[in-house]
Motif scaffolding. Sequence first.
Motif, short mmCIF file in Angstrom:
data_model
loop_
_atom_site.label_atom_id
_atom_site.label_comp_id
_atom_site.label_asym_id
_atom_site.label_seq_id
_atom_site.Cartn_x
_atom_site.Cartn_y
_atom_site.Cartn_z
N THR A 1 -26.44 39.39 95.22
CA THR A 1 -26.71 40.83 95.27
C THR A 1 -25.43 41.65 95.41
OG1 THR A 1 -27.02 40.77 97.67
CG2 THR A 1 -29.00 40.45 96.29
N ALA A 2 -24.28 40.97 95.49
CA ALA A 2 -23.00 41.67 95.68
C ALA A 2 -22.65 42.51 94.45
CB ALA A 2 -21.89 40.67 95.95
N THR A 3 -22.05 43.65 94.69
CA THR A 3 -21.63 44.52 93.57
C THR A 3 -20.17 44.27 93.19
OG1 THR A 3 -21.13 46.27 95.17
CG2 THR A 3 -23.30 46.32 94.12
N SER B 1 -24.13 43.52 89.40
CA SER B 1 -24.07 44.48 88.29
C SER B 1 -22.64 45.01 88.13
CB SER B 1 -25.02 45.65 88.55
OG SER B 1 -24.99 46.59 87.50
N PRO B 2 -22.07 44.90 86.93
CA PRO B 2 -22.58 44.13 85.79
C PRO B 2 -22.75 42.67 86.18
CG PRO B 2 -20.73 45.53 85.14
CD PRO B 2 -20.78 45.53 86.63
N GLY B 3 -23.68 42.01 85.56
CA GLY B 3 -24.09 40.70 86.02
C GLY B 3 -23.09 39.58 85.75
N ALA B 4 -23.05 38.66 86.71
CA ALA B 4 -22.33 37.40 86.54
C ALA B 4 -23.09 36.38 87.38
CB ALA B 4 -20.88 37.51 86.99
N VAL C 1 -17.61 40.23 99.79
CA VAL C 1 -18.47 41.12 100.58
C VAL C 1 -19.74 40.37 100.99
CG1 VAL C 1 -17.62 43.17 99.41
CG2 VAL C 1 -19.62 41.98 98.50
N ALA C 2 -20.39 40.88 102.02
CA ALA C 2 -21.66 40.28 102.46
C ALA C 2 -22.73 40.53 101.41
CB ALA C 2 -22.08 40.87 103.80
N VAL D 1 -18.31 32.51 89.32
CA VAL D 1 -18.40 33.92 89.70
C VAL D 1 -19.86 34.36 89.80
CG1 VAL D 1 -17.71 36.28 89.12
CG2 VAL D 1 -16.22 34.34 88.49
N ALA D 2 -20.16 35.10 90.86
CA ALA D 2 -21.51 35.68 91.02
C ALA D 2 -21.37 37.15 91.38
CB ALA D 2 -22.28 34.95 92.11
N LYS D 3 -22.19 37.99 90.73
CA LYS D 3 -22.14 39.44 90.94
C LYS D 3 -23.44 40.03 90.40
CE LYS D 3 -19.32 43.45 89.57
NZ LYS D 3 -18.22 43.90 88.68
#
Length: 202
Positions: A166-168, A70-73, A104-105, A66-68
């Motif tokens: 950078t995805a939220t 904020s909140p960070g992942a 999302v992009a 998983v990458a995100k």
Amino acid sequence: MRPIALSCPTPARVLLRALTIIGLLLAGSIVPVSAHAAVTSMAAEADAYVNEWSPDQNHGGSSRLVAKSSPGAEFYVSFTVPTAPSGQQWGAAKLVLKRLSPGVASTLTARRTTSSWAEASVVWNQRPTTAANSVSVADNGTSATVVFDVQSLITGGVNSFAVRSTATTSLLFGSRENSDYAPELQLTAVASTPPTCTTSRR
């Protein structure tokens, strides 16, 4: 004892040989070597994601990464780069991630980790540090794979990467526990640069 003199082709011979090869290529008599470049796919030896929402929870056994923002992942993948075949060197290296579902992009960034981590114990509060150098990919959020050109980042031996977005909203990729969607490091072997030709007086 007389010094050994190496016989180097003259510029005229080099030009003639080049023109001959070009002619054969145009005639279809020979195929460029690059068309047969050997690609070695390496499976990840370890991977895990960490999550700011659960800063002390380990996700090393998860089937997803998983990458995100904020909140960070963020997640980590580790590979061991072998020695290139005799007479060759690794001319290209690509980190391939396989998407589990549309997202999302965003911009995805990969960096080498500069401290150790373990798949079974890494957590957000003790996540590894990373190098300043990075490679980025503009991800449309829908492609089946995301490919990073990590040639500038790899070295021989163990190579571990941290991937951030950078995805939220969460971007989901397969982990090594998900064999059909496991991350890969693809290495392309090319001929090593030949030694410089020198001559000596007899």
